[in-house]
Design an enzyme around this catalytic site. Structure first.
Site, PDB file in Angstrom:
ATOM      1  N   LYS A  89       2.844  27.859  29.534  1.00 39.93           N
ATOM      2  CA  LYS A  89       3.291  28.256  31.003  1.00 39.93           C
ATOM      3  C   LYS A  89       2.361  27.409  31.979  1.00 39.93           C
ATOM      4  CE  LYS A  89       4.034  32.154  34.429  1.00 39.93           C
ATOM      5  NZ  LYS A  89       4.595  32.896  34.292  1.00 39.93           N
ATOM      6  N   SER A 126     -14.233  29.380  23.980  1.00 43.59           N
ATOM      7  CA  SER A 126     -14.178  30.253  22.767  1.00 43.59           C
ATOM      8  C   SER A 126     -14.467  31.167  23.393  1.00 43.59           C
ATOM      9  CB  SER A 126     -14.660  29.100  21.594  1.00 43.59           C
ATOM     10  OG  SER A 126     -15.343  28.348  21.605  1.00 43.59           O
ATOM     11  N   LYS A 164       2.952  32.276  13.929  1.00 47.41           N
ATOM     12  CA  LYS A 164       3.128  31.069  13.921  1.00 47.41           C
ATOM     13  C   LYS A 164       4.666  30.421  14.195  1.00 47.41           C
ATOM     14  CE  LYS A 164      -1.467  29.485  12.198  1.00 47.41           C
ATOM     15  NZ  LYS A 164      -1.911  28.416  13.455  1.00 47.41           N
ATOM     16  N   ILE A 213     -11.620  21.626  13.273  1.00 48.41           N
ATOM     17  CA  ILE A 213     -10.769  21.082  14.347  1.00 48.41           C
ATOM     18  C   ILE A 213     -11.073  21.243  15.753  1.00 48.41           C
ATOM     19  CG2 ILE A 213      -8.665  20.623  15.024  1.00 48.41           C
ATOM     20  CD1 ILE A 213      -7.501  22.429  12.617  1.00 48.41           C
TER      21      ILE A 213
END
Length: 236
Positions: free
Chosen positions: A110, A32, A153, A13
């Site tokens: 945020k 990452s 999740k 993805i």
């Protein structure tokens, strides 16, 4: 040039999103633990188990490129258990998973919103700002052995729902929980399609309107409002 920040950039993805957004004219920043793309995109070393590092990541990306108008949180962590032992994981494992799946997304959202406010309507352009969290069906459904994963999740999904429907419903910002499914609505337990995510995510980023925050979609079909099913088995 608009900047898209992809947090959790792996070979599926994350890679597809980097390629598609780059082709669409965005400056792409990937965050990452390691750079998997041989320097093709601006890489920032980031460990999503450490949510306290999120503000520094955004500061660095904004300084090097520009304040992101698109943020995709794609990192995840989970340690499954036997179905009959949902509490078998030790505290350190649970804490790590929650940090990646809930705490880091919290701080990323945020910081993204701070950036959207800084950019303002002129800097964001007609499409506005976009924050996308790559989720799955566990915010509304149960899969055996996945209680801990679902806890994280679900927390992130509630944040997305709150931001989309309440806090920023009148601002030019959009918030999405991306959930790829099979065409019959069954969760994508394996075989997630990176290209389908990238295609839908770019459409959402370019659309000035807030669409369904819980964005359930199937490859080649786009958004589908699937009937709610609360329990799935591993065998279809």
């Amino acid at each position: 040039m608009a900047t898209a920040l992809i947090i959790g950039a792996g070979p599926n993805i994350g890679k597809a999103c980097a390629e598609v957004f780059s082709e669409a004219g965005y400056q792409v920043a990937i965050a990452s633990r390691t750079d998997k793309f041989d320097g093709k995109y601006r890489h920032y070393t980031f460990d999503a188990t450490k949510p306290e590092a999120v503000p520094a990541l955004f500061d660095k990306v904004s300084s090097d490129l520009s304040t992101p108008s698109v943020v995709i949180f794609n990192a995840y962590a989970h340690e499954s258990t036997l179905p009959e032992g949902p509490f078998d994981n030790d505290f350190a494992t649970v804490q790590k998973d929650i940090n990646v799946n809930a705490h880091s997304p919290y701080y990323a959202a945020k910081e993204a919103i701070k950036g959207f406010k800084k950019l303002g309507s002129e800097g964001l352009g007609p499409a506005g700002g976009t924050f996308i969290f790559t989720g799955n069906a566990l915010n509304i459904a149960v899969l055996p052995g996945m209680m801990g994963f679902g806890m994280g999740k679900s927390a992130a999904a509630h944040m997305i729902q709150y931001l989309a429907l309440s806090e920023h419903s009148k601002d030019p910002y959009k918030f999405y929980y991306g959930d790829e499914r099979h065409e019959d609505g069954y969760p994508m337990t394996t075989g997630l399609n990176g290209d389908a995510h990238a295609e839908e995510y770019l459409k959402l980023a370019k659309d000035p309107e807030q669409r369904a925050w819980d964005f359930t979609f199937a490859k080649g079909k786009g958004y589908i409002n699937f009937p709610v099913q609360e329990l799935y088995s591993w065998e279809r």
